[in-house]
Design an enzyme around this catalytic site. Sequence first.
Site, PDB file in Angstrom:
ATOM      1  N   VAL A 117       1.995   7.320   0.570  1.00 38.56           N
ATOM      2  CA  VAL A 117       2.218   6.611   1.835  1.00 38.56           C
ATOM      3  C   VAL A 117       1.195   5.481   1.893  1.00 38.56           C
ATOM      4  O   VAL A 117       0.038   5.695   2.231  1.00 38.56           O
ATOM      5  CB  VAL A 117       2.048   7.571   3.042  1.00 38.56           C
ATOM      6  CG1 VAL A 117       2.357   6.851   4.350  1.00 38.56           C
ATOM      7  CG2 VAL A 117       2.917   8.811   2.887  1.00 38.56           C
ATOM      8  N   ASP A 118       1.615   4.284   1.482  1.00 35.34           N
ATOM      9  CA  ASP A 118       0.703   3.137   1.445  1.00 35.34           C
ATOM     10  C   ASP A 118       0.810   2.385   2.767  1.00 35.34           C
ATOM     11  O   ASP A 118       1.892   1.939   3.141  1.00 35.34           O
ATOM     12  CB  ASP A 118       1.068   2.200   0.288  1.00 35.34           C
ATOM     13  CG  ASP A 118       0.979   2.900  -1.068  1.00 35.34           C
ATOM     14  OD1 ASP A 118       0.293   3.942  -1.151  1.00 35.34           O
ATOM     15  OD2 ASP A 118       1.585   2.410  -2.039  1.00 35.34           O
ATOM     16  N   VAL A 119      -0.324   2.243   3.433  1.00 36.70           N
ATOM     17  CA  VAL A 119      -0.310   1.727   4.805  1.00 36.70           C
ATOM     18  C   VAL A 119      -1.045   0.391   4.914  1.00 36.70           C
ATOM     19  O   VAL A 119      -2.138   0.229   4.376  1.00 36.70           O
ATOM     20  CB  VAL A 119      -0.973   2.756   5.755  1.00 36.70           C
ATOM     21  CG1 VAL A 119      -0.943   2.248   7.198  1.00 36.70           C
ATOM     22  CG2 VAL A 119      -0.280   4.107   5.644  1.00 36.70           C
TER      23      VAL A 119
END
Lengths: 211, 260
Positions: free
Chosen positions: B130-132
């Site tokens: 989950v790249d935020v």
Amino acid sequence: MAHSGTESNAEVSIVNYGIGNLGSICNMFRKLRIAADVVTSPESVSQAKRLIVPGIGAFDACMSALEKSGLRGAVLEFAAARRPMLGICVGMQMLTLASEEGDMPGLGLIRAHTRRFPNSEGLRIPHMGWNTVKWQKSDHPLARDLSTDCRFYFVHSFRVICESSGNSLASCTYGSDFSAAIVDGSICGVQFHPEKSHRFGLKLLSNFATS
Amino acid sequence: MNSLRPRVIPCLQFSEGELLKTRRFKDPLYLGDPINAVKIFNDLECDELVVVDIRATLQKREPDYSMIEEFASEAFMPLAYGGGISSLEQIHRILSIGIEKVVISTAATDGKLVSAAAATFGAQSVVVSVDVRKTLLGRREVWTASGTRSTGIDPRAYAVLMERFGAGELLVQSIDLEGARGGYDVALMNDVSRAVRIPVIACGGAGSLEDIRQLMQSSSVAAAAAGTMFVLHGKHKAPLISYPRPSEIASLMQPHEGRA
């Protein structure tokens, strides 16, 4: 490495019934320079010197895969002949009578039950990570040179409780105590992953291969 | 004991045989041989290792199986591989080599691959990345394709969705802090880990053990991952591999230890 010929001189044979990370177990025996092979037929199971039963994922999925592979009978015969066997993770749970995770019976080789973790506050499931174990039979060959401060890598959502404390080889605590290793004669099981537990796992697998 | 000591996980980036380190997912710095790095982390007895091929997806390449095989033969701890994974066949091949977990990012969004992989190999083998990134207005959004494509979805909602699809673990990474060594986005990690029951690995921003301690003590994440901190040393960014001793990791849960 991965052949299963009758002329095999492997010290350890890993049962391939279509489940489990056989690659990392093989890698570790390669590192140990101990001859190991992967076996896929009933004949090669019965000719093995020592047998490893891996397992990962859901209990019923493992039990039915073993059944479908046609190796269940050979594994049971191997155990009945009192030859050395090691179940790893769900492979250990398969040695028990039954699991609360599934409906299928276990192999019933060790009088123990695979149960849920207690539903206590703050207990994250799965039990995933490094934990220490307490050897209850520190003179057992599998525990040789493995001190109480050794650590192992665990990933599991169900845990094993023995009917008699005499079958529990090592205990671990997560929420409450459970068996991290079980034994009945020549049959052993470990809940953790020795193949992923650095020198502690190397030592344990080497102990098994020379027991 | 109701919780385990936190896992501390080096996160390595590589591409085409080179160990790399980016900052904010950009400007890759060449650091040397990735196999050697894996070997050293194995010798240092690290808890777990994540290796990511940072260009496989963008270059539409297959995972580099021979490289992955080299990693697996040097790693006697749990090993996760990410980069360019888009099919069950690829996952099967990677797990057979001796890798424990696959990290799925771009191919996770519609949920099909995550669900199928969890059903086939067990949820414990499926990590969703989950790249935020923060928008100009300060809103957090999940990005895929090595930080080049926005999903427009809030990380908490995305995490819950991935858990429902069957992910066994989440690797939550703040793109804006990656490589900056100024500490984790603790608020983000806390938000995400409270929204799901599966373990969350926090990544992005660690510069010191103190940053990891702060993360552990103010959030319920299961693991702290770091790249720069474990592969670069000093302000001149000299490549140097390091990893804390077991006693240092054990002390991470004890408050204020070692502080002036």
